[in-house]
Design a protein around this motif. Structure first.
Motif, PDB file in Angstrom:
ATOM      1  N   ALA A  22       0.834  -1.209   0.000  1.00  0.00           N
ATOM      2  CA  ALA A  22       0.000   0.000   0.000  1.00  0.00           C
ATOM      3  C   ALA A  22       0.868   1.259   0.000  1.00  0.00           C
ATOM      4  CB  ALA A  22      -0.941  -0.013   1.206  1.00  0.00           C
ATOM      5  N   ALA A  23       1.935   1.259   0.796  1.00  0.00           N
ATOM      6  CA  ALA A  23       2.820   2.428   0.841  1.00  0.00           C
ATOM      7  C   ALA A  23       3.554   2.593  -0.487  1.00  0.00           C
ATOM      8  CB  ALA A  23       3.820   2.290   1.985  1.00  0.00           C
ATOM      9  N   SER A  24       4.040   1.489  -1.058  1.00  0.00           N
ATOM     10  CA  SER A  24       4.737   1.566  -2.343  1.00  0.00           C
ATOM     11  C   SER A  24       3.834   2.116  -3.424  1.00  0.00           C
ATOM     12  CB  SER A  24       5.238   0.173  -2.756  1.00  0.00           C
ATOM     13  OG  SER A  24       6.221  -0.275  -1.875  1.00  0.00           O
ATOM     14  N   GLU A  25       2.594   1.633  -3.468  1.00  0.00           N
ATOM     15  CA  GLU A  25       1.649   2.113  -4.479  1.00  0.00           C
ATOM     16  C   GLU A  25       1.358   3.601  -4.289  1.00  0.00           C
ATOM     17  OE1 GLU A  25      -2.749   0.816  -5.284  1.00  0.00           O
ATOM     18  OE2 GLU A  25      -1.375  -0.647  -6.184  1.00  0.00           O
ATOM     19  N   SER A  69      -5.310  -0.461   2.555  1.00  0.00           N
ATOM     20  CA  SER A  69      -6.064  -1.372   1.697  1.00  0.00           C
ATOM     21  C   SER A  69      -5.236  -2.617   1.385  1.00  0.00           C
ATOM     22  CB  SER A  69      -6.424  -0.664   0.395  1.00  0.00           C
ATOM     23  OG  SER A  69      -7.011  -1.567  -0.511  1.00  0.00           O
ATOM     24  N   THR A  70      -5.905  -3.751   1.291  1.00  0.00           N
ATOM     25  CA  THR A  70      -5.239  -4.988   0.874  1.00  0.00           C
ATOM     26  C   THR A  70      -5.152  -5.075  -0.651  1.00  0.00           C
ATOM     27  OG1 THR A  70      -7.327  -6.195   0.935  1.00  0.00           O
ATOM     28  CG2 THR A  70      -5.953  -6.273   2.925  1.00  0.00           C
ATOM     29  N   ALA A  71      -5.863  -4.200  -1.360  1.00  0.00           N
ATOM     30  CA  ALA A  71      -5.898  -4.252  -2.823  1.00  0.00           C
ATOM     31  C   ALA A  71      -4.514  -4.156  -3.468  1.00  0.00           C
ATOM     32  CB  ALA A  71      -6.829  -3.182  -3.377  1.00  0.00           C
ATOM     33  N   PRO A  72      -3.611  -3.268  -3.002  1.00  0.00           N
ATOM     34  CA  PRO A  72      -2.285  -3.220  -3.636  1.00  0.00           C
ATOM     35  C   PRO A  72      -1.520  -4.542  -3.526  1.00  0.00           C
ATOM     36  CG  PRO A  72      -2.659  -1.203  -2.421  1.00  0.00           C
ATOM     37  CD  PRO A  72      -3.784  -2.145  -2.072  1.00  0.00           C
ATOM     38  N   LEU A  73      -1.641  -5.231  -2.390  1.00  0.00           N
ATOM     39  CA  LEU A  73      -0.964  -6.524  -2.256  1.00  0.00           C
ATOM     40  C   LEU A  73      -1.575  -7.548  -3.208  1.00  0.00           C
ATOM     41  CD1 LEU A  73       1.105  -8.373  -0.927  1.00  0.00           C
ATOM     42  CD2 LEU A  73      -0.599  -8.873   0.842  1.00  0.00           C
ATOM     43  N   LEU A  74      -2.886  -7.536  -3.327  1.00  0.00           N
ATOM     44  CA  LEU A  74      -3.545  -8.472  -4.248  1.00  0.00           C
ATOM     45  C   LEU A  74      -3.126  -8.185  -5.684  1.00  0.00           C
ATOM     46  CD1 LEU A  74      -7.111  -8.632  -2.667  1.00  0.00           C
ATOM     47  CD2 LEU A  74      -5.248 -10.292  -2.458  1.00  0.00           C
TER      48      LEU A  74
END
Length: 82
Positions: A22-25, A69-74
Motif C-alpha cells: 500500500a505504501a509503495s503504491e 487497503s489490501t488491494a495493492p498486495l492483491l
C-alpha cells in the motif's frame, strides 16, 4: 502476535506486506518530485519518528488516514478481481 506460533507470525508477516504494498503504491502514484518528498516527510513524521513509542497499528492508520487497503498486495500478486 509472534508469540502465538507459526500461524500468528505468518499473519504478522502478511500484514507487513499489506503495509509495504500500500505504501509503495502510494509513493508510485505521487505526482512529481515535490509530492514524493511531501509523502516521504509524512512517512517520516507518522511512522519513523514515533518509533516504538506508540502502537504500530495506530501509526499505520495515521499514515493512511485509516486502514491500509489490501488491494495493492492483491494486485502485486496478480490476484485482483478487476
Amino acid at each position: 502476535i509472534f508469540e502465538g506460533g507459526y500461524a500468528a507470525g505468518y499473519y504478522g508477516y502478511i500484514w507487513a506486506e499489506v503495509f509495504d504494498a500500500a505504501a509503495s503504491e502510494r509513493f508510485e502514484a505521487a505526482d512529481g518530485p515535490a509530492a514524493v518528498r511531501e509523502l516521504g516527510e509524512r512517512y517520516r513524521r507518522t511512522i519513523l519518528e514515533p518509533g516504538g513509542s506508540r502502537d504500530p497499528a495506530e501509526l499505520v492508520r495515521e499514515f493512511f488516514d485509516g486502514e491500509p487497503s489490501t488491494a495493492p498486495l492483491l494486485r502485486r500478486r496478480g490476484l485482483d478481481a478487476a
